[in-house]
Design a protein around this motif. Structure first.
Motif, PDB file in Angstrom:
ATOM      1  N   GLY A  92       0.826  -1.199   0.000  1.00  0.00           N
ATOM      2  CA  GLY A  92       0.000   0.000   0.000  1.00  0.00           C
ATOM      3  C   GLY A  92       0.862   1.252   0.000  1.00  0.00           C
ATOM      4  O   GLY A  92       2.090   1.191   0.146  1.00  0.00           O
ATOM      5  N   HIS A  93       0.207   2.409  -0.152  1.00  0.00           N
ATOM      6  CA  HIS A  93       0.937   3.664  -0.341  1.00  0.00           C
ATOM      7  C   HIS A  93       1.755   4.060   0.887  1.00  0.00           C
ATOM      8  O   HIS A  93       2.949   4.380   0.767  1.00  0.00           O
ATOM      9  CB  HIS A  93      -0.044   4.787  -0.692  1.00  0.00           C
ATOM     10  N   GLN A  94       1.155   4.066   2.059  1.00  0.00           N
ATOM     11  CA  GLN A  94       1.864   4.545   3.239  1.00  0.00           C
ATOM     12  C   GLN A  94       3.057   3.663   3.571  1.00  0.00           C
ATOM     13  O   GLN A  94       4.130   4.161   3.944  1.00  0.00           O
ATOM     14  CB  GLN A  94       0.913   4.618   4.445  1.00  0.00           C
ATOM     15  N   GLN A  95       2.877   2.357   3.406  1.00  0.00           N
ATOM     16  CA  GLN A  95       3.999   1.454   3.658  1.00  0.00           C
ATOM     17  C   GLN A  95       5.131   1.695   2.664  1.00  0.00           C
ATOM     18  O   GLN A  95       6.313   1.614   3.024  1.00  0.00           O
ATOM     19  CB  GLN A  95       3.533  -0.005   3.570  1.00  0.00           C
ATOM     20  N   ALA A  96       4.766   2.010   1.415  1.00  0.00           N
ATOM     21  CA  ALA A  96       5.777   2.293   0.398  1.00  0.00           C
ATOM     22  C   ALA A  96       6.524   3.585   0.721  1.00  0.00           C
ATOM     23  O   ALA A  96       7.741   3.669   0.540  1.00  0.00           O
ATOM     24  CB  ALA A  96       5.125   2.382  -0.980  1.00  0.00           C
ATOM     25  N   VAL A  97       5.809   4.567   1.193  1.00  0.00           N
ATOM     26  CA  VAL A  97       6.451   5.819   1.617  1.00  0.00           C
ATOM     27  C   VAL A  97       7.479   5.514   2.698  1.00  0.00           C
ATOM     28  O   VAL A  97       8.632   5.985   2.658  1.00  0.00           O
ATOM     29  CB  VAL A  97       5.410   6.833   2.130  1.00  0.00           C
ATOM     30  N   GLU A  98       7.083   4.733   3.687  1.00  0.00           N
ATOM     31  CA  GLU A  98       7.976   4.409   4.801  1.00  0.00           C
ATOM     32  C   GLU A  98       9.193   3.625   4.323  1.00  0.00           C
ATOM     33  O   GLU A  98      10.317   3.849   4.798  1.00  0.00           O
ATOM     34  CB  GLU A  98       7.208   3.626   5.864  1.00  0.00           C
ATOM     35  N   GLN A  99       8.985   2.706   3.373  1.00  0.00           N
ATOM     36  CA  GLN A  99      10.119   1.942   2.846  1.00  0.00           C
ATOM     37  C   GLN A  99      11.116   2.854   2.147  1.00  0.00           C
ATOM     38  O   GLN A  99      12.328   2.749   2.374  1.00  0.00           O
ATOM     39  CB  GLN A  99       9.636   0.864   1.878  1.00  0.00           C
ATOM     40  N   ASN A 145       5.611  11.828  -5.157  1.00  0.00           N
ATOM     41  CA  ASN A 145       5.347  11.984  -6.588  1.00  0.00           C
ATOM     42  C   ASN A 145       5.642  10.693  -7.345  1.00  0.00           C
ATOM     43  O   ASN A 145       4.888  10.293  -8.247  1.00  0.00           O
ATOM     44  CB  ASN A 145       6.191  13.121  -7.169  1.00  0.00           C
ATOM     45  N   TYR A 146       6.746  10.050  -6.985  1.00  0.00           N
ATOM     46  CA  TYR A 146       7.092   8.796  -7.656  1.00  0.00           C
ATOM     47  C   TYR A 146       6.017   7.738  -7.411  1.00  0.00           C
ATOM     48  O   TYR A 146       5.549   7.078  -8.354  1.00  0.00           O
ATOM     49  CB  TYR A 146       8.444   8.271  -7.173  1.00  0.00           C
ATOM     50  N   LEU A 147       5.624   7.551  -6.178  1.00  0.00           N
ATOM     51  CA  LEU A 147       4.657   6.505  -5.848  1.00  0.00           C
ATOM     52  C   LEU A 147       3.304   6.752  -6.510  1.00  0.00           C
ATOM     53  O   LEU A 147       2.651   5.811  -6.968  1.00  0.00           O
ATOM     54  CB  LEU A 147       4.501   6.398  -4.332  1.00  0.00           C
ATOM     55  N   LEU A 148       2.886   7.996  -6.572  1.00  0.00           N
ATOM     56  CA  LEU A 148       1.601   8.301  -7.207  1.00  0.00           C
ATOM     57  C   LEU A 148       1.642   8.040  -8.709  1.00  0.00           C
ATOM     58  O   LEU A 148       0.637   7.665  -9.313  1.00  0.00           O
ATOM     59  CB  LEU A 148       1.209   9.750  -6.925  1.00  0.00           C
ATOM     60  N   LYS A 149       2.814   8.222  -9.317  1.00  0.00           N
ATOM     61  CA  LYS A 149       2.933   7.997 -10.754  1.00  0.00           C
ATOM     62  C   LYS A 149       3.036   6.514 -11.107  1.00  0.00           C
ATOM     63  O   LYS A 149       2.450   6.061 -12.097  1.00  0.00           O
ATOM     64  CB  LYS A 149       4.166   8.736 -11.301  1.00  0.00           C
ATOM     65  N   GLU A 150       3.769   5.739 -10.298  1.00  0.00           N
ATOM     66  CA  GLU A 150       4.063   4.359 -10.705  1.00  0.00           C
ATOM     67  C   GLU A 150       3.353   3.294  -9.864  1.00  0.00           C
ATOM     68  O   GLU A 150       3.186   2.161 -10.324  1.00  0.00           O
ATOM     69  CB  GLU A 150       5.572   4.121 -10.673  1.00  0.00           C
ATOM     70  N   LYS A 151       2.980   3.644  -8.635  1.00  0.00           N
ATOM     71  CA  LYS A 151       2.235   2.709  -7.756  1.00  0.00           C
ATOM     72  C   LYS A 151       2.881   1.316  -7.697  1.00  0.00           C
ATOM     73  O   LYS A 151       2.230   0.299  -7.990  1.00  0.00           O
ATOM     74  CB  LYS A 151       0.779   2.602  -8.214  1.00  0.00           C
ATOM     75  N   PRO A 152       4.133   1.237  -7.239  1.00  0.00           N
ATOM     76  CA  PRO A 152       4.846  -0.048  -7.222  1.00  0.00           C
ATOM     77  C   PRO A 152       4.588  -0.838  -5.936  1.00  0.00           C
ATOM     78  O   PRO A 152       5.518  -1.327  -5.281  1.00  0.00           O
ATOM     79  CB  PRO A 152       6.311   0.398  -7.302  1.00  0.00           C
ATOM     80  N   SER A 158       9.617  -1.136  -3.087  1.00  0.00           N
ATOM     81  CA  SER A 158       8.717  -0.031  -3.470  1.00  0.00           C
ATOM     82  C   SER A 158       9.175   0.744  -4.693  1.00  0.00           C
ATOM     83  O   SER A 158       9.075   1.969  -4.747  1.00  0.00           O
ATOM     84  CB  SER A 158       8.530   0.935  -2.287  1.00  0.00           C
ATOM     85  N   PHE A 159       9.693   0.028  -5.703  1.00  0.00           N
ATOM     86  CA  PHE A 159      10.044   0.700  -6.950  1.00  0.00           C
ATOM     87  C   PHE A 159      10.057  -0.305  -8.085  1.00  0.00           C
ATOM     88  O   PHE A 159      10.132  -1.517  -7.862  1.00  0.00           O
ATOM     89  CB  PHE A 159      11.421   1.371  -6.850  1.00  0.00           C
ATOM     90  N   LYS A 160       9.997   0.206  -9.325  1.00  0.00           N
ATOM     91  CA  LYS A 160      10.153  -0.597 -10.531  1.00  0.00           C
ATOM     92  C   LYS A 160      11.369  -0.063 -11.275  1.00  0.00           C
ATOM     93  O   LYS A 160      11.323   1.015 -11.867  1.00  0.00           O
ATOM     94  CB  LYS A 160       8.907  -0.507 -11.411  1.00  0.00           C
ATOM     95  N   SER A 161      12.444  -0.825 -11.232  1.00  0.00           N
ATOM     96  CA  SER A 161      13.679  -0.353 -11.856  1.00  0.00           C
ATOM     97  C   SER A 161      13.546  -0.238 -13.362  1.00  0.00           C
ATOM     98  O   SER A 161      14.262   0.533 -14.003  1.00  0.00           O
ATOM     99  CB  SER A 161      14.839  -1.292 -11.511  1.00  0.00           C
ATOM    100  N   ILE A 166      14.099   4.106 -11.756  1.00  0.00           N
ATOM    101  CA  ILE A 166      15.506   4.401 -12.019  1.00  0.00           C
ATOM    102  C   ILE A 166      15.878   5.803 -11.547  1.00  0.00           C
ATOM    103  O   ILE A 166      17.042   6.082 -11.237  1.00  0.00           O
ATOM    104  CB  ILE A 166      15.807   4.217 -13.528  1.00  0.00           C
ATOM    105  N   SER A 167      14.905   6.684 -11.440  1.00  0.00           N
ATOM    106  CA  SER A 167      15.170   8.072 -11.019  1.00  0.00           C
ATOM    107  C   SER A 167      15.507   8.174  -9.535  1.00  0.00           C
ATOM    108  O   SER A 167      15.963   9.227  -9.078  1.00  0.00           O
ATOM    109  CB  SER A 167      13.947   8.946 -11.323  1.00  0.00           C
ATOM    110  N   LEU A 168      15.314   7.091  -8.791  1.00  0.00           N
ATOM    111  CA  LEU A 168      15.575   7.108  -7.352  1.00  0.00           C
ATOM    112  C   LEU A 168      17.014   6.732  -7.014  1.00  0.00           C
ATOM    113  O   LEU A 168      17.429   6.877  -5.862  1.00  0.00           O
ATOM    114  CB  LEU A 168      14.636   6.119  -6.640  1.00  0.00           C
ATOM    115  N   PHE A 169      17.768   6.274  -8.002  1.00  0.00           N
ATOM    116  CA  PHE A 169      19.061   5.657  -7.729  1.00  0.00           C
ATOM    117  C   PHE A 169      20.234   6.600  -7.950  1.00  0.00           C
ATOM    118  O   PHE A 169      20.197   7.472  -8.816  1.00  0.00           O
ATOM    119  CB  PHE A 169      19.286   4.426  -8.616  1.00  0.00           C
ATOM    120  N   GLU A 170      21.278   6.340  -7.194  1.00  0.00           N
ATOM    121  CA  GLU A 170      22.566   6.984  -7.434  1.00  0.00           C
ATOM    122  C   GLU A 170      23.423   6.121  -8.356  1.00  0.00           C
ATOM    123  O   GLU A 170      24.067   6.600  -9.271  1.00  0.00           O
ATOM    124  CB  GLU A 170      23.284   7.216  -6.105  1.00  0.00           C
TER     125      GLU A 170
END
Length: 202
Positions: A92-99, A145-152, A158-161, A166-170
């Motif tokens: 869910g969204h809140q858990q993804a935010v926390e992750q 913003n990322y989670l609302l756009k991709e809902k992973p 909590s992401f789709k590489s 990919i925008s979350l990575f260094e």
């Protein structure tokens, strides 16, 4: 697409319902079917993550192989590990935010267990393929913003590489980027070759 000569008598089965793994395996251009194994995916007491993913990958392959004698069966399982702890799917969204807050600026290891079981001979090949993601420092607004756009929400970490994640990575570290999505194709191709299936053969 016809079976290759080596698979006319030995079907290839992906023991997974994951659309991501199906898409990855389809890249090899071999005919296969997929089915979801019914196994207990619980973690055993004091079980290391490397042992967990290889045990579950093997369990999935063996469960499907029971009803499909003579097949090559692929099992796979993946966990994300940060600070020594396993991260599950957020759900869910809140858990993804926390992750994503918890991994901001950190190195996360994705461990993928891979099993190829020849149910005709009983021969089994098993490995754990690591891949590492170093997250950049993330702002709360970027996470939202990322989670609302991709809902992973069905993805560990909590992401789709393969998408906007990919925008979350260094940076990324590992031998096979497909392992991050859930199926290490380089190792799988070698395993298939050991069983006489060459994906480049005519």
């Amino acid at each position: 697409m016809p079976y290759s000569e080596s698979l006319q008598h030995q079907p290839l089965i992906l023991a997974s319902s994951s659309p991501f793994r199906r898409e990855l395996l389809s890249r090899l251009g071999v005919e296969f079917s997929s089915m979801s194994p019914d196994i207990d995916e619980g973690i055993l007491r004091d079980e290391p993550p490397e042992r967990l993913v290889t045990r579950l990958a093997e369990s999935k392959a063996r469960e499907v192989a029971k009803d499909h004698k003579g097949a090559l069966v692929i099992g796979s399982d993946q966990v994300a590990v940060v600070d020594g702890a396993i991260m599950g799917k957020p759900g869910g969204h809140q858990q993804a935010v926390e992750q994503l807050i918890s991994v901001s600026g950190k190195r996360v290891s994705f461990l993928t267990g891979l099993c190829l079981l020849n149910s005709e001979t009983g021969h089994i090949q098993l490995c754990c393929e690591p891949f590492h993601v170093i997250f950049r420092v993330l702002q709360k607004s970027e996470i939202e913003n990322y989670l609302l756009k991709e809902k992973p929400y069905n993805c560990a970490g909590s992401f789709k590489s393969e998408g906007l994640g990919i925008s979350l990575f260094e940076r990324l570290e590992g031998e096979d980027p497909n392992a991050l999505i859930g199926l290490p194709l380089i190792r799988l191709i070698a395993m298939l070759r050991n069983e006489g299936l060459d994906v480049l053969a005519e």
